[in-house]
Design an enzyme around this catalytic site. Structure first.
Site, short mmCIF file in Angstrom:
data_model
loop_
_atom_site.label_atom_id
_atom_site.label_comp_id
_atom_site.label_asym_id
_atom_site.label_seq_id
_atom_site.Cartn_x
_atom_site.Cartn_y
_atom_site.Cartn_z
N LYS A 1 -9.06 2.72 -2.49
CA LYS A 1 -9.37 2.06 -1.23
C LYS A 1 -10.76 2.48 -0.75
CE LYS A 1 -7.21 1.30 3.34
NZ LYS A 1 -6.01 1.63 4.15
N CYS B 1 -5.46 -2.98 1.83
CA CYS B 1 -5.36 -3.12 3.29
C CYS B 1 -6.72 -3.33 3.97
CB CYS B 1 -4.61 -1.94 3.89
SG CYS B 1 -3.89 -2.32 5.52
N GLU C 1 0.83 -1.21 0.00
CA GLU C 1 0.00 0.00 0.00
C GLU C 1 0.86 1.26 0.00
OE1 GLU C 1 -3.57 1.90 2.84
OE2 GLU C 1 -2.36 0.21 3.54
#
Length: 587
Positions: free
Chosen positions: A116, A152, A41
């Site tokens: 994300k 994540c 990430e």
């Protein structure tokens, strides 16, 4: 199809350096015949970038470097890199100005972008401060294989595993509904004791639930107080761990996706049988080797990334400074560690001797600066003001502050990083001196309870480091990463009663409960937020519990002024600790 995982250690803000790390990994992936390379990430800018993200030139530089990277990569190789991208709709529609994004690079260009969706705002995370959430989950294709992309936290909303739902959306379920063949995850998941097991158990459970194999590429390295352990892994459709990368060091591996089997294949088959929700905490059961490796990595990267080459610390002859000296020696080499002995008239001969023996065992340089004359100067200077008062904490603390001043002078003069040596038990209850032993640029063991300090030192003396990672720098001297067949921490340091030695005959337990009792109360209070009543019901003395709780509340102003401390627990006194100083005494 071959998929490479590059477990990288980026430096926050070193956009060019991080780009080169990705490029080097891509060249290796090409040689190994990979079709796809995964990186962690925000791999281009480092995680967590925090308020660097509000600097327009930082975002512009990252965007320019991303394009240069795309052109420099092997053209046929698909590479997913992490970066922050502008939110074009923010001005008109409102919302944060950036996305936390994964970018697919191939044939010299940006092929696809993924944002994300789940933005954590707990503990050390503050992503809502900077990022807008992505609206949808999506995938890309290599040949006929559909590869879903997550970042994540997108994987951490498994309601069945956790017994609760933390977000409205569930990216993994959404990707499964889209008919993807494989899910990949770019992650920067911070270390805490036992978290490696939690991650793998959760994702194995997720795979069994959705029927899609998952590849998890995690960041490694220390950034400020946060340590990233790496420990990337891959899980096949059965929920078996088929590959686990190294912990606490960079690593690289190539996996294979068998299109006929619609599954990942690998060397290690660790069954997912019996995977259940995580217990309340793994912390007490975690081995010393894991915590040692985390602390060594944290010190090594803090020193390197902050531009230091040498460290200095005070050696009291006590167990805390002994452990910090051993960690520092392993992290950056004995030749880069200076220990300073500063005995006072209250220091025992054995404390000085123990410190000298420790330094000899580690092979580190030492200097001895007695502070008796300085204490007399302070006494004379304050005599008229302190007349008719009794010797007490103020005078005791002067000794600590003299030592702190001497250490800071050495740090300033020679450019050494000063390491403070206070443990979590002391920091919790304020058994430390502001502008004295709290002085420093890094608090190495401020998240390590006193009982764990003893455990680590005994483990070290037993040769427990054999086979652990990362390795020590080469050294002609014996030091703690090498099996010596003899003690490293002098046994007298471990066996003697702990003492600040600020007055005759002083021991810690004059002021504090036994550390076994204290650490259990602190663990219940700090990590599990137990009430005093619950702790008393668990068997603790009510008066002791109330006293400890009061001490923790009162010490908040000290902790606010402490050096950054390496985080190894779920609840550390650092970025994720946000207690008010001025507050009701009830809480």
């Amino acid at each position: 199809m071959k998929i490479a995982i590059a477990q990288l250690n980026p430096t926050i803000g070193d956009i060019l350096g991080n780009s080169n790390l990705i490029l080097e990994a891509a060249k290796k992936a090409e040689v190994d015949g990979a079709n796809l390379l995964l990186t962690p990430e925000l791999s281009l800018i480092g995680y967590p970038p925090r308020d660097l993200l509000i600097n327009p030139s930082f975002i512009a530089d990252a965007g320019a470097q991303l394009l240069q990277l795309a052109q420099a990569l092997p053209p046929e190789l698909a590479v997913i890199a992490g970066t922050a991208l502008p939110n074009a709709n923010a001005v008109q529609l409102g919302g944060k100005s950036l996305f936390n994004s994964a970018v697919l690079l191939q044939n010299g260009a940006i092929k696809q972008v993924f944002h994300k969706r789940l933005l954590p705002s707990y503990d050390v995370f503050d992503e809502d401060r900077y990022f807008a959430p992505g609206e949808n989950s999506n995938y890309f294709t290599i040949g006929e294989v559909k590869i879903g992309v997550t970042i994540c936290e997108d994987l951490w909303n498994n309601e069945e595993f956790w017994g609760k739902r933390s977000y409205a959306g569930d990216p993994v379920s959404d990707l499964a509904k889209l008919g993807v063949d494989l899910v990949v995850n770019l992650s920067a998941s911070p270390y805490s004791a036992g978290k490696r097991g939690v991650r793998s158990a959760m994702l194995q459970h997720s795979v069994i639930r959705c029927g899609k194999p998952i590849i998890y590429a995690n960041q490694v390295g220390g950034n400020d107080d946060i340590i990233f352990d790496g420990s990337s892994f891959a899980v096949n459709r059965k929920g078996d761990l088929i590959e686990v990368l190294a912990s606490f060091e960079t690593d690289f591996v190539v996996l294979e996706y068998d299109q006929a089997k619609q599954d990942l294949v690998g060397r290690n088959q660790q069954s997912a049988a019996g995977i259940e929700a995580a217990p309340l905490s793994f912390y007490p059961a975690v081995g010393d080797a894991e915590i040692w490796a985390a602390l060594v990595l944290g010190v090594r990267d803090y020193v390197r990334k902050c531009g230091f080459s040498k460290v200095v610390l005070g050696l009291s002859g006590g167990i805390d400074s002994a452990l910090v000296a051993a960690i520092a020696t392993c992290a950056i080499g004995h030749e880069n560690v200076l220990g300073v002995l500063m005995p006072s008239p209250y220091s025992s001969d054995h404390s000085v001797n123990d410190a000298v023996e420790l330094a000899r065992n580690l092979g580190i340089a030492i200097e001895q600066l007695p502070i008796g004359d300085l204490m007399k100067t302070y006494d004379r200077t304050l005599a008229n003001l302190f007349v008719n008062t009794t010797f007490g904490i103020a005078e005791e603390n002067i000794q600590s502050r003299i030592r702190g001043n001497l250490l800071m002078a050495i740090s300033n003069k020679f450019g050494h990083l000063l390491l403070s040596t206070g443990n979590k038990s002391e920091m919790a209850v304020g058994y430390c001196t502001l502008y004295g032993d709290m002085n420093g640029g890094l608090a190495v063991i401020s998240d390590v309870p006193k009982t764990r300090v003893y455990s680590l030192c005994r483990w070290l003396n037993s040769g427990g480091y054999v086979g652990a990672v990362p390795p020590c720098p080469p050294s002609p001297y014996p030091h703690p990463c090498q099996p010596l067949g003899k003690e490293i921490i002098p046994v007298n340091i471990i066996n003697k009663a702990p003492s600040a030695e600020l007055k005759p005959g002083q021991i810690d337990q004059d002021s504090l409960p036994d550390y076994d009792v204290l650490d259990d109360i602190l663990y219940r209070l700090i990590e599990h937020h137990e009430s005093a009543q619950k702790m008393v019901a668990a068997g603790h003395d009510e008066a002791v519990v109330k006293r400890v709780v009061k001490l923790v509340r009162q010490a908040e102003f000290k902790r606010r002024q402490a050096a950054p401390g390496l985080k190894i627990s779920d609840r550390a006194f650092g970025t994720g600790w946000r207690m008010p100083i001025a507050k009701s005494s009830f809480y």
